[in-house]
Design an enzyme around this catalytic site. Structure first.
Site, PDB file in Angstrom:
ATOM      1  N   HIS A 190       0.852  -1.189   0.000  1.00 26.62           N
ATOM      2  CA  HIS A 190       0.000   0.000   0.000  1.00 26.62           C
ATOM      3  C   HIS A 190       0.896   1.250   0.000  1.00 26.62           C
ATOM      4  CE1 HIS A 190      -2.641   3.090   1.796  1.00 26.62           C
ATOM      5  NE2 HIS A 190      -3.632   2.413   1.239  1.00 26.62           N
ATOM      6  N   PRO A 191       0.431   2.371  -0.546  1.00 23.41           N
ATOM      7  CA  PRO A 191       1.312   3.545  -0.684  1.00 23.41           C
ATOM      8  C   PRO A 191       2.005   4.022   0.585  1.00 23.41           C
ATOM      9  CG  PRO A 191      -0.621   3.839  -2.044  1.00 23.41           C
ATOM     10  CD  PRO A 191      -0.834   2.564  -1.285  1.00 23.41           C
ATOM     11  N   VAL A 192       1.402   3.830   1.771  1.00 21.63           N
ATOM     12  CA  VAL A 192       2.075   4.320   2.977  1.00 21.63           C
ATOM     13  C   VAL A 192       3.078   3.314   3.532  1.00 21.63           C
ATOM     14  CG1 VAL A 192       0.181   5.830   3.644  1.00 21.63           C
ATOM     15  CG2 VAL A 192       0.238   3.480   4.515  1.00 21.63           C
ATOM     16  N   LYS A 193       3.182   2.134   2.922  1.00 19.57           N
ATOM     17  CA  LYS A 193       4.125   1.134   3.397  1.00 19.57           C
ATOM     18  C   LYS A 193       5.534   1.426   2.865  1.00 19.57           C
ATOM     19  CE  LYS A 193       1.127  -1.590   5.539  1.00 19.57           C
ATOM     20  NZ  LYS A 193      -0.201  -1.086   5.147  1.00 19.57           N
ATOM     21  N   HIS A 194       6.500   0.615   3.311  1.00 20.94           N
ATOM     22  CA  HIS A 194       7.901   0.830   2.931  1.00 20.94           C
ATOM     23  C   HIS A 194       8.102   0.756   1.420  1.00 20.94           C
ATOM     24  CE1 HIS A 194       8.175  -0.164   7.161  1.00 20.94           C
ATOM     25  NE2 HIS A 194       9.470   0.063   7.174  1.00 20.94           N
TER      26      HIS A 194
END
EC number: 2.6.1.92
Length: 391
Positions: A190-194
């Site tokens: 997901h975009p907020v992941k690493h």
């Protein structure tokens, strides 16, 4: 100053070019970039196998299927996690049981799990889903020993922790998701992941049988592998050998994942720098509590992957609103799963897990992403200190 979110993807020109090259290639999906991403991710994590899928929830669902979760299964997880960690068991008809957290870390408390296991007949439970919450690694060596004593499988939810690790009793660095202790592990892109691919997920394992089953279930239960076919009348032929799903991830996204992966180690270093600055700012404040890695693993504090940086304050709602007024958009991770209406409909209720519920009342996730500048971070810190001084 621009608005500051709690998380943000970092898309470079190299990332864009990698996607453009795939768009100009012969394969937008079911092509070579999927396998390339799987191989490189497995190498990064240290597992034998990796299977890329549409998202982290799909990864959890497929893992539950290959582990044999069904209507007779009873599985333990933490209430402080995203709902998918529990939902994957429900998708297969199984029953979820929660155990409370260690308030110093936010992680599933192994002593609470042991007490729950001891409260039921020996073969009552099927498995445990520990979560590397906020990027802090679960001590899977200890959970493996407990699972072995009760003949349970382990599914590691490592969505927050690519690049994270703990040091085992032999002094060996154990990467999150490497498969040395857990039967399977899952990750999210997901975009907020690493590592950001927009949507996407990965399953890692060292079990070859699980790996083969995952490949089959990912694509409708269909195979064209000549070695697996019951008959083979020609090159067009394929067989549906199981009831699977369309959980394939396209080459467009995996090409982005490959490019993102090349920066993962450097980005993790930057996350540590950001965490250290927060630590210095808050460590002596009596009205601010941070989740303390040293309480979990005194031998090592470098293994935290810092997907999130979480503080706990007396007036969480007040601070949340005050920061929003100054264009700082924090988040709360997580609303305890057992308090959700769906799970309350299954018999869980507020008050069942007081430590998780107390944590939830006070927790706040601060901005944490590699492109957060020192100036932006200082702005966040200053506004938090302003609010604390006022109250």
């Amino acid at each position: 100053m621009r608005p500051i979110p709690y998380g943000r993807q970092n898309i470079t020109e190299a990332d864009i070019q990698a996607v453009v090259e795939t768009l100009q290639s012969d394969f937008l999906t079911q092509g070579p970039k999927v396998e390339e991403f799987e191989q490189k991710f497995a190498q990064y994590i240290g597992s034998k196998y990796a299977v890329a899928v549409t998202n982290g929830t799909a990864a959890l669902h497929l893992c539950a299927l290959v582990l044999g979760v069904n209507e007779q299964s009873n599985v333990i997880t933490t209430p402080i996690t995203f709902a998918a960690s529990a939902n994957c068991v429900r998708y297969c008809g199984g029953t979820i049981w929660f155990a409370d957290i260690d308030p110093a870390t936010g992680l599933l408390d192994i002593d609470k799990v042991k007490a729950l296991l001891e409260s039921k007949p020996k073969n009552f439970f099927s498995g445990i889903i520990p979560v590397d919450f906020a990027g802090m690694p679960v001590n899977l060596e200890a959970f493996r020993a407990l699972a072995n004593a009760y003949n349970l499988w382990l599914l590691e939810d490592a969505c927050h922790a690519p690049g994270g690790y703990f040091v085992d009793s032999k002094g060996v660095k154990q990467n999150c998701g490497n498969g040395d202790f857990a039967d399977l592990a899952i990750f999210s892109f997901h975009p907020v992941k690493h590592i950001a691919t927009g949507e996407g997920g990965m399953i890692t394992t060292n079990n070859q049988d699980f790996y083969k089953k995952l490949l089959l279930l990912r694509t409708h239960g269909i195979t064209k592998n000549p070695e697996l076919l019951h008959q083979n009348p020609g090159g067009w032929y394929y067989e549906m050998q199981d009831l699977g799903y369309n959980y394939r991830i396209p080459d467009i996204l995996t090409s982005l994942g490959i490019s993102q992966l090349s920066n993962a180690a450097a980005d993790l270093v930057q996350r540590h720098h950001i965490a250290q600055r927060y630590d210095q700012a808050f460590k002596n404040l009596k009205n601010v509590t941070i989740l303390n890695p040293e309480a979990y693993q005194e031998k090592n504090t470098d293994g935290h992957a810092y997907h999130l940086y979480i503080i706990q304050v007396p007036d969480r709602k007040g601070l949340y609103d005050y920061l929003r007024q100054h264009q700082i958009f924090t988040q709360v991770h997580y609303i305890p799963v057992h308090t959700m209406p769906y799970y309350q409909g299954l018999g869980w209720q507020t008050g069942d897990f007081p430590l998780a519920e107390k944590y939830y009342e006070h927790c706040l996730s601060l901005p944490m992403y590699p492109t957060l500048t020192a100036q932006e971070q200082q702005h966040v810190i200053d506004k938090i200190l302003e609010f604390i001084d006022r109250t």
